[in-house]
Design a protein around this motif. Sequence first.
Motif, PDB file in Angstrom:
ATOM      1  N   ARG A 123      19.975  58.488  -4.779  1.00  8.58           N
ATOM      2  CA  ARG A 123      20.286  59.779  -4.884  1.00  8.58           C
ATOM      3  C   ARG A 123      19.084  60.334  -4.045  1.00  8.58           C
ATOM      4  O   ARG A 123      18.075  60.574  -4.788  1.00  8.58           O
ATOM      5  N   PRO A 124      18.869  60.339  -2.864  1.00 11.79           N
ATOM      6  CA  PRO A 124      17.685  60.726  -2.087  1.00 11.79           C
ATOM      7  C   PRO A 124      16.958  62.156  -2.480  1.00 11.79           C
ATOM      8  O   PRO A 124      17.821  62.897  -2.595  1.00 11.79           O
ATOM      9  N   GLY A 125      15.661  62.133  -2.477  1.00  6.33           N
ATOM     10  CA  GLY A 125      15.154  63.650  -2.916  1.00  6.33           C
ATOM     11  C   GLY A 125      13.872  63.366  -2.358  1.00  6.33           C
ATOM     12  O   GLY A 125      13.342  62.700  -1.613  1.00  6.33           O
ATOM     13  N   ASP A 126      13.066  64.473  -2.893  1.00  3.58           N
ATOM     14  CA  ASP A 126      11.632  64.625  -2.366  1.00  3.58           C
ATOM     15  C   ASP A 126      11.022  63.647  -3.400  1.00  3.58           C
ATOM     16  O   ASP A 126      10.715  63.704  -4.735  1.00  3.58           O
ATOM     17  N   LEU A 127      10.115  62.766  -3.067  1.00  2.00           N
ATOM     18  CA  LEU A 127       9.366  61.613  -3.608  1.00  2.00           C
ATOM     19  C   LEU A 127       8.169  61.581  -3.020  1.00  2.00           C
ATOM     20  O   LEU A 127       7.497  61.533  -1.896  1.00  2.00           O
ATOM     21  N   LEU A 128       7.187  61.516  -4.162  1.00  2.00           N
ATOM     22  CA  LEU A 128       5.874  61.207  -4.213  1.00  2.00           C
ATOM     23  C   LEU A 128       5.708  59.620  -4.454  1.00  2.00           C
ATOM     24  O   LEU A 128       5.657  59.275  -5.630  1.00  2.00           O
ATOM     25  N   ASP A 129       4.889  58.953  -3.540  1.00  2.00           N
ATOM     26  CA  ASP A 129       4.403  57.639  -3.576  1.00  2.00           C
ATOM     27  C   ASP A 129       2.799  57.684  -4.023  1.00  2.00           C
ATOM     28  O   ASP A 129       2.067  57.878  -3.012  1.00  2.00           O
ATOM     29  N   LEU A 130       2.523  57.587  -5.324  1.00  2.00           N
ATOM     30  CA  LEU A 130       1.290  57.609  -5.920  1.00  2.00           C
ATOM     31  C   LEU A 130       0.722  56.380  -5.801  1.00  2.00           C
ATOM     32  O   LEU A 130       0.818  55.569  -6.420  1.00  2.00           O
ATOM     33  N   ALA A 131      -0.461  56.400  -5.039  1.00  2.00           N
ATOM     34  CA  ALA A 131      -1.302  55.094  -4.564  1.00  2.00           C
ATOM     35  C   ALA A 131      -0.222  54.443  -3.911  1.00  2.00           C
ATOM     36  O   ALA A 131      -0.113  53.360  -4.118  1.00  2.00           O
ATOM     37  N   ARG A 146      13.350  55.534   5.122  1.00  2.00           N
ATOM     38  CA  ARG A 146      14.251  55.060   5.954  1.00  2.00           C
ATOM     39  C   ARG A 146      15.850  55.111   5.132  1.00  2.00           C
ATOM     40  O   ARG A 146      16.706  55.012   5.732  1.00  2.00           O
ATOM     41  N   ARG A 147      15.579  55.068   3.785  1.00  2.00           N
ATOM     42  CA  ARG A 147      16.829  55.306   3.017  1.00  2.00           C
ATOM     43  C   ARG A 147      17.190  56.680   2.625  1.00  2.00           C
ATOM     44  O   ARG A 147      17.972  56.984   1.981  1.00  2.00           O
ATOM     45  N   GLY A 148      16.448  57.552   3.317  1.00  2.00           N
ATOM     46  CA  GLY A 148      16.777  59.049   3.128  1.00  2.00           C
ATOM     47  C   GLY A 148      16.029  59.930   2.273  1.00  2.00           C
ATOM     48  O   GLY A 148      16.114  61.023   2.058  1.00  2.00           O
ATOM     49  N   TYR A 149      15.125  59.393   1.494  1.00  2.00           N
ATOM     50  CA  TYR A 149      14.241  59.956   0.787  1.00  2.00           C
ATOM     51  C   TYR A 149      13.104  60.858   1.682  1.00  2.00           C
ATOM     52  O   TYR A 149      12.944  60.347   2.910  1.00  2.00           O
ATOM     53  N   ARG A 150      12.620  62.060   1.099  1.00  2.00           N
ATOM     54  CA  ARG A 150      11.778  63.055   1.661  1.00  2.00           C
ATOM     55  C   ARG A 150      10.418  62.594   1.237  1.00  2.00           C
ATOM     56  O   ARG A 150      10.248  63.008   0.133  1.00  2.00           O
ATOM     57  N   VAL A 151       9.586  61.707   1.624  1.00  2.00           N
ATOM     58  CA  VAL A 151       8.539  60.884   1.190  1.00  2.00           C
ATOM     59  C   VAL A 151       7.263  61.564   1.461  1.00  2.00           C
ATOM     60  O   VAL A 151       6.788  61.955   2.716  1.00  2.00           O
ATOM     61  N   THR A 152       6.298  61.995   0.517  1.00  2.00           N
ATOM     62  CA  THR A 152       4.967  62.047   0.458  1.00  2.00           C
ATOM     63  C   THR A 152       3.968  60.770   0.208  1.00  2.00           C
ATOM     64  O   THR A 152       4.507  60.273  -1.098  1.00  2.00           O
ATOM     65  N   GLY A 153       3.200  60.249   0.839  1.00  2.00           N
ATOM     66  CA  GLY A 153       2.505  59.255   0.032  1.00  2.00           C
ATOM     67  C   GLY A 153       0.950  59.575  -0.030  1.00  2.00           C
ATOM     68  O   GLY A 153       0.287  60.326   0.751  1.00  2.00           O
ATOM     69  N   LEU A 163      -8.230  53.850   5.576  1.00  2.00           N
ATOM     70  CA  LEU A 163      -8.025  52.714   6.407  1.00  2.00           C
ATOM     71  C   LEU A 163      -6.436  52.219   5.977  1.00  2.00           C
ATOM     72  O   LEU A 163      -5.523  52.241   6.986  1.00  2.00           O
ATOM     73  N   LEU A 164      -6.018  52.562   4.662  1.00  2.00           N
ATOM     74  CA  LEU A 164      -4.741  52.032   4.313  1.00  2.00           C
ATOM     75  C   LEU A 164      -3.802  53.066   5.004  1.00  2.00           C
ATOM     76  O   LEU A 164      -2.661  52.843   5.307  1.00  2.00           O
ATOM     77  N   LEU A 165      -4.168  54.214   4.854  1.00  2.00           N
ATOM     78  CA  LEU A 165      -3.457  55.372   5.130  1.00  2.00           C
ATOM     79  C   LEU A 165      -2.988  55.517   6.620  1.00  2.00           C
ATOM     80  O   LEU A 165      -1.898  55.734   7.241  1.00  2.00           O
ATOM     81  N   ASP A 166      -4.112  55.000   7.509  1.00  2.00           N
ATOM     82  CA  ASP A 166      -3.812  54.883   8.801  1.00  2.00           C
ATOM     83  C   ASP A 166      -2.893  53.785   9.308  1.00  2.00           C
ATOM     84  O   ASP A 166      -2.242  53.734  10.161  1.00  2.00           O
ATOM     85  N   GLN A 167      -2.735  52.736   8.472  1.00  2.00           N
ATOM     86  CA  GLN A 167      -2.096  51.552   8.697  1.00  2.00           C
ATOM     87  C   GLN A 167      -0.633  52.096   8.263  1.00  2.00           C
ATOM     88  O   GLN A 167       0.310  51.616   8.825  1.00  2.00           O
ATOM     89  N   ALA A 168      -0.499  52.964   7.199  1.00  2.00           N
ATOM     90  CA  ALA A 168       0.918  53.408   6.637  1.00  2.00           C
ATOM     91  C   ALA A 168       1.441  54.148   7.867  1.00  2.00           C
ATOM     92  O   ALA A 168       2.567  54.285   8.148  1.00  2.00           O
ATOM     93  N   GLN A 169       0.540  55.130   8.356  1.00  2.00           N
ATOM     94  CA  GLN A 169       1.101  55.889   9.576  1.00  2.00           C
ATOM     95  C   GLN A 169       1.487  55.178  10.583  1.00  2.00           C
ATOM     96  O   GLN A 169       2.613  55.294  11.289  1.00  2.00           O
ATOM     97  N   ALA A 170       0.880  54.233  11.072  1.00  2.00           N
ATOM     98  CA  ALA A 170       1.326  52.984  12.214  1.00  2.00           C
ATOM     99  C   ALA A 170       2.411  52.526  11.949  1.00  2.00           C
ATOM    100  O   ALA A 170       3.403  52.502  12.784  1.00  2.00           O
ATOM    101  N   ASP A 171       2.496  51.973  10.626  1.00  2.00           N
ATOM    102  CA  ASP A 171       3.971  51.531  10.429  1.00  2.00           C
ATOM    103  C   ASP A 171       5.237  52.527  10.250  1.00  2.00           C
ATOM    104  O   ASP A 171       6.260  52.138  10.589  1.00  2.00           O
ATOM    105  N   VAL A 215      10.143  56.488  11.177  1.00  2.00           N
ATOM    106  CA  VAL A 215      10.505  57.590   9.929  1.00  2.00           C
ATOM    107  C   VAL A 215       9.488  58.523  10.099  1.00  2.00           C
ATOM    108  O   VAL A 215       8.300  58.470  10.317  1.00  2.00           O
ATOM    109  N   SER A 216       9.777  59.688   9.453  1.00  2.00           N
ATOM    110  CA  SER A 216       8.502  60.677   9.136  1.00  2.00           C
ATOM    111  C   SER A 216       8.154  60.610   7.731  1.00  2.00           C
ATOM    112  O   SER A 216       9.003  60.983   6.782  1.00  2.00           O
ATOM    113  N   VAL A 217       6.888  60.431   7.278  1.00  2.00           N
ATOM    114  CA  VAL A 217       6.416  60.312   5.923  1.00  2.00           C
ATOM    115  C   VAL A 217       5.057  61.251   6.099  1.00  2.00           C
ATOM    116  O   VAL A 217       4.178  61.301   6.954  1.00  2.00           O
ATOM    117  N   GLU A 218       4.765  62.044   5.155  1.00  2.00           N
ATOM    118  CA  GLU A 218       3.322  62.816   5.085  1.00  2.00           C
ATOM    119  C   GLU A 218       2.502  62.096   4.174  1.00  2.00           C
ATOM    120  O   GLU A 218       2.713  61.989   3.293  1.00  2.00           O
TER     121      GLU A 218
END
Length: 275
Positions: free
Chosen positions: A43-51, A63-70, A76-84, A90-93
């Motif tokens: 059941r996709p929803g608003d999700l926070l990926d913590l660390a 990609r599975r439909g969750y509205r994700v904030t990371g 450096l890791l966040l820049d890689q995450a945004q590139a991926d 997909v759109s991830v904040e």
Amino acid sequence: MAAGRFDYESVFDEDYIYFMSERLGDTQSDADVALIDELFGKRPGDLLDLACGHGRIANRLARRGYRVTGLDSSRLLLDQAQADARAFDVSVEYVQGDMRDLHWTERFDYVVNWFGSFGYFDDQHNMLVLEQAARALRPGGTLAIEMPDYSSLLRHYQPASVIERDGDFLIDQNSFDPLTGRSTVQRTIIKGGQTRRAHFFVRLFTYVELKEWLTTAGFREVRGVDESGGPLTDGSRRMVVLARKQERPVSIPSRSSGTPSASRQGPNRQPGQRA
């Protein structure tokens, strides 16, 4: 080995991605995300990926439909995450920040903390992470924490481990302190003919201890499963602990007046919280 300071910038950098790319590649990441989706009832929803690190979980959940904030502390890791994320289309904040100081209140249906990313601080601040996650969740929301199974890790605890890639080496020297519950690591990286060192530690938890912490932090309906989503046993290699935030009490109409009674939320309800 002394506990010392957690050297975040030296641990979570381009070498982390380089040496962990096989272990945390597509096969493992796809399996992790399939398990998370299953545990959340698909059941996709608003999700926070913590660390969130370099976004291997966050981007696949989007990609599975969750509205994700990371959220992660490493730019450096966040820049890689945004590139991926762009490669995944997909759109991830992605937000740079500290998991001990979240700025959201009742914003998410789910919070995920995966691959042993809980336990980086002293006990006071580890508890604060749980309290912050509880605040960020909506009533009835779910927190999922994945980490090594305590008993299995200690049974197979190794004083050293080595990862080799293309003639480069990541060498970890490990020690466990039963008085603090910390596993401390002195990491040596030999890459391109250069050697550098980094230091970090992780607080380990049994299921029973973490359940007690989660209850103290305001969670209810705590349960544990293994790395496949099956029952947690003494043979489990890793564990996932799921904790549900308590629902807000529902107002009950007054019998005498027929009008809604005062909320039973109690004196701890904060101004501006969702009704």
